[in-house]
Design an enzyme around this catalytic site. Structure first.
Site, mmCIF file in Angstrom:
data_model
loop_
_atom_site.group_PDB
_atom_site.id
_atom_site.type_symbol
_atom_site.label_atom_id
_atom_site.label_comp_id
_atom_site.label_asym_id
_atom_site.label_seq_id
_atom_site.Cartn_x
_atom_site.Cartn_y
_atom_site.Cartn_z
ATOM 1 N N ASP A 20 28.851 49.966 17.085
ATOM 2 C CA ASP A 20 28.965 51.420 17.174
ATOM 3 C C ASP A 20 30.398 51.813 16.829
ATOM 4 O O ASP A 20 31.343 51.422 17.534
ATOM 5 C CB ASP A 20 28.608 51.875 18.591
ATOM 6 C CG ASP A 20 28.409 53.376 18.692
ATOM 7 O OD1 ASP A 20 28.525 54.063 17.666
ATOM 8 O OD2 ASP A 20 28.144 53.858 19.806
ATOM 9 N N ASP A 114 26.895 55.530 11.720
ATOM 10 C CA ASP A 114 27.954 54.860 12.459
ATOM 11 C C ASP A 114 27.480 53.806 13.451
ATOM 12 O O ASP A 114 28.287 53.292 14.221
ATOM 13 C CB ASP A 114 28.814 55.890 13.194
ATOM 14 C CG ASP A 114 28.022 56.698 14.214
ATOM 15 O OD1 ASP A 114 26.783 56.706 14.133
ATOM 16 O OD2 ASP A 114 28.651 57.322 15.085
ATOM 17 N N GLU A 115 26.198 53.459 13.459
ATOM 18 C CA GLU A 115 25.768 52.410 14.373
ATOM 19 C C GLU A 115 24.544 51.680 13.845
ATOM 20 O O GLU A 115 23.752 52.230 13.073
ATOM 21 C CB GLU A 115 25.491 52.959 15.775
ATOM 22 C CG GLU A 115 24.387 53.973 15.860
ATOM 23 C CD GLU A 115 24.091 54.389 17.297
ATOM 24 O OE1 GLU A 115 24.086 53.510 18.189
ATOM 25 O OE2 GLU A 115 23.859 55.594 17.519
#
EC number: 2.7.7.7
Length: 375
Positions: A20, A114-115
């Site tokens: 993350d 983003d993860e």
């Protein structure tokens, strides 16, 4: 990691990593503009109708969070600096990060820009551990992008995602099979991925406030109160999650939604919030070369009444802007509303050759800003 787990009987535990990025959008802006470093930054519109898409850690100290109306954020942090989003840059950085993941495993399940989850169980060299891989990935991300990432390592997806939140920012946490079942006991149920704000509130009204409270409930009780999700809640309270990291699911629909800190009242701020959701959806469908014909708008009002509106075209949508335009047209038929919009969602479906595959909807929302009420 050694010990038991929730894999098949006799099988070794899985080795799952959840990566993350830390305050991703805001961190990219601080990286690219040295004047912003060390200062409270919000990505999003600064107008009275604006919504915060992301906040730097300096801004979070003041209580500024994603999905918060910009006027509220400015009141909490008078020195807050607003920056317009640059999704093309975020997508490019995300692609860099994804290339790093691919050096370690082909089993990559992205949740958003983003993860992502990585399953490295069958892709470790002799003597290599999932914890070491997570550390290497974080170091390579920093070297390649100048950004920091937090990682969680465990034997299933639920615990890996919980772990990545433990030592943010720029942290690493490992939850071993021996520790997994008890790790969740003291955590608030609102921290559990798959338990959204509405469900957490419902549980708290029943006296279920922590993982220990949840574990104390009978399976039959949870299924009566929460339907099909009851089994999932019973499992995660024991550190059990059988979901696989599945990078190649054929989806019937792709959607993004967000629950907002303050109800959205004006059509302008609603339209701005829809733009953020549309960008997330279109990023996924473009990367996977999907083309859909049906746009569905979801609205949950402050009184928790939920409605959907949909429009189907005779052809596949051509662009993000076309999808956003339809979503905004649908929104204009039901909003603004005196009750305010507590949650907004956009789903694209009706994909070409969608007569087979997993009907599950992609989970693109940021769990820290709003959560779906089902797993």
């Amino acid at each position: 990691m050694t010990g038991g787990g929730d894999s098949a009987p006799g099988a070794p535990p899985r080795k799952i990593i959840h990566i993350d990025m830390d305050a991703f959008y805001a961190s990219v802006e601080q990286r690219d503009n040295p004047d912003l470093r060390g200062k409270p930054v919000a990505v999003g519109g600064s107008s009275l109708r604006g919504v915060v898409a992301a906040a730097s850690y300096e801004a979070r100290v003041f209580g500024v969070r994603s999905a918060m109306p910009s006027v509220t954020a400015k009141r909490l942090c008078p020195d807050l600096i607003f920056v317009r989003h640059r999704f093309e840059v975020y997508r490019a950085v995300s692609a860099q990060i994804r290339d790093i993941f691919a050096d370690y495993t082909p089993l990559i399940e992205p949740l958003s820009l983003d993860e992502a989850y990585l399953d490295v169980t069958d892709h470790l060299w002799p003597g290599q551990t999932a914890t070491r891989v997570a550390g290497e990935i974080r170091a390579r991300i920093r070297e390649a992008t100048g950004l920091t990432a937090s990682a969680g390592v465990s034997y299933n997806k639920f615990l890996a995602k919980l772990a990545s939140d433990q030592n943010k920012p720029d942290g690493l946490c490992v939850i071993t099979p021996a520790k997994g079942p008890d790790f969740v006991l003291s955590l608030p149920v609102g921290k559990f991925h798959g338990i959204g704000p509405a469900t957490a509130g419902k549980m708290q009204a029943m006296g279920i406030r922590t993982g220990a409270d949840l574990r104390a409930q009978e399976l039959d009780f949870l299924q009566r109160r929460f339907g099909k999700s009851g089994q999932y809640y019973w499992n995660i309270s024991r550190g059990i999650d059988h979901r696989q990291v599945r990078p190649d699911r054929v989806r019937k629909s792709v959607g993004a939604e967000n629950t907002y800190f303050a109800d959205l009242m004006a059509l302008g701020e609603i339209n701005e919030a829809l733009a953020v959701l549309a960008e997330k959806v279109w990023h996924y469908v473009e990367r996977h070369e999907l083309r859909g014909r049906t746009v569905t708008l979801k609205v949950k009002f402050a009184d928790f009444q939920q409605i959907t509106r949909a429009r189907t075209l005779p052809r596949a949508l051509a662009s993000r802007d076309e999808m956003l335009g339809i979503a905004r047209d649908l929104a204009a038929t039901v909003l603004p509303d005196p009750r305010g919009a507590r949650l907004l969602g956009i789903t694209l479906s009706g994909f070409e050759n969608d007569d087979a595959g997993d009907p599950a909807q992609l989970d693109l929302f940021d769990a820290r800003t709003g959560a779906r009420d089902d797993p």
